[in-house]
Design an enzyme around this catalytic site. Structure first.
Site, PDB file in Angstrom:
ATOM      1  CE  LYS A  12     -12.561  -3.603  -1.152  1.00  0.00           C
ATOM      2  NZ  LYS A  12     -13.359  -4.202   0.033  1.00  0.00           N
ATOM      3  CE  LYS A  38      -4.485  -1.655   1.564  1.00  0.00           C
ATOM      4  NZ  LYS A  38      -5.517  -1.074   2.711  1.00  0.00           N
ATOM      5  CE  LYS A  45      -7.934  -9.592  -2.081  1.00  0.00           C
ATOM      6  NZ  LYS A  45      -7.584  -8.954  -0.607  1.00  0.00           N
TER       7      LYS A  45
END
Ligand code: TRP
Length: 345
Positions: A213, A128, A210
């Site tokens: 969203k 992140k 993965k």
């Protein structure tokens, strides 16, 4: 100081001691098939045998910038979607993280029992901070401590998560064990609960990653509430290899991923799927996966459309969920306060 709101405490105390489950999903975007298969579908099944708490983790969401009005709307929508997916607010405690102050309170304390080095090793933090290099805030760094607080507050035994969260659960266990070794048995040591198939659904456009969203390309994911046509079309166009036999094999990430999706909706094993599509090509297989997946999501879509219009009901679920969670969280927090030596009047 403890103030118990007007919760039906007797009702909570009289429930037979079942093992407790805690899990959370961020209201940070559209909920995808990956979240559904990897998390919510399991949550629904677990309600039968466990005392479950399911939380919309809005405090976690602000570790990356959010548009306030969108965060608020998505929090509402996430809760409605959980219920549409089959989470029963009569059986489980469904609530919003920021409605229960003890999450942030315990996180501060646990932060004082978590090493800087431990947090530096978290792969999600590394990912992140690469992705949001303009905003590497300390909340992003201490994110796993807040997650540990979520879990430990409710003395959860099991934490259903996707494999990507396993490292955070391990940290939670380490912190809990460390705390217990100093102060005695304060926290239940939680275990991750990770299902074998469907624990990780990958992107349709890059099946080595993965399904997410937050992926800017909407063709990479199936949103639970998108139209049936979109679902069928995206699966038809999913990236696969140049082979054409429907067989699970290492390296065939695209086909393996579609087999996982199909398996989750049909309950069939990979062997059974291989037999079913023996002699058929990828085209037939993709069409079948698309239809099965769209069928599986139809009921949820309809129920969601109904719930999203019923603001009074969703808010009543939020309120009673928060009251139940508040009561449970205070029990743990006041014990922790006592153990660490905070003055009580
Ligand atoms: N970190 C989790 C995720 O991104 C969400 C989460 C927050 C969570 N708190 C939790 C999951 C507690 C399980 C238990 O998926």
């Amino acid at each position: 100081m403890d103030k118990i709101k007007n919760t039906n405490v007797d009702e909570i105390n009289s429930q037979p001691q079942r093992k407790r489950i805690f899990s959370g999903v961020q209201p940070s975007g559209i909920i995808t098939l990956g979240n559904y298969i990897g998390a919510i579908k399991n949550w629904v099944e677990l309600q039968k045998d466990y005392d479950c708490l399911y939380c919309v983790v809005d405090l976690h969401a602000i570790t990356v910038r959010q548009v306030p009005s969108e965060l608020r709307r998505r929090t509402f929508e996430a809760l409605a979607l959980y219920i549409a997916c089959g989470i029963d607010p009569e059986k489980s405690t469904v609530f919003v993280q920021s409605h229960v102050p003890a999450h942030a309170e315990l996180a501060w304390i646990l932060g004082c029992y978590t090493g800087f080095g431990e947090l530096s090793r978290m792969t999600q933090f590394k990912d992140k901070s690469r992705k949001h290099s303009d905003n590497i805030n300390s909340g992003l760094f201490t994110y796993p401590v807040l997650m540990a607080s979520d879990i430990l507050l409710y003395q959860a035994n099991l934490v259903p998560v996707g494999i990507d969260q396993k490292q955070h659960i391990e940290l939670t266990r380490d912190v809990a064990l460390r705390f217990n070794s100093v102060y005695g048995d304060v926290f239940t040591i939680p275990e991750p609960y990770i299902k074998e198939t469907g624990m990780k659904i990958n992107s349709l456009t890059d099946p080595t990653k993965k399904m997410s969203k937050s992926d800017p390309n909407p063709s990479s994911y199936i949103a639970i509430i998108e139209s049936r046509d979109d679902t069928v079309r995206k699966i038809k166009r999913a990236v696969t290899d140049s082979d054409s036999t429907v067989k699970y094999a290492p390296g065939k990430d695209g086909i393996n991923n579609l087999m996982s999706i199909y398996s989750c909706f049909t309950g069939k094993t990979f062997d059974e799927i291989e037999k079913e599509f023996d002699g058929k090509g990828y085209g037939d297989f993709k069409a079948a996966v698309g239809e099965t997946c769209a069928d599986g999501l139809d009921g949820i879509r309809n129920e969601y459309a109904r719930l999203i219009k019923d603001k009074a009901y969703i808010e009543s679920v939020m309120k009673s969920g928060a009251e139940k969670a508040y009561y449970l969280s205070r029990k743990t927090l006041s014990k922790v306060y006592r153990k660490v030596g905070f003055y009580n009047v």
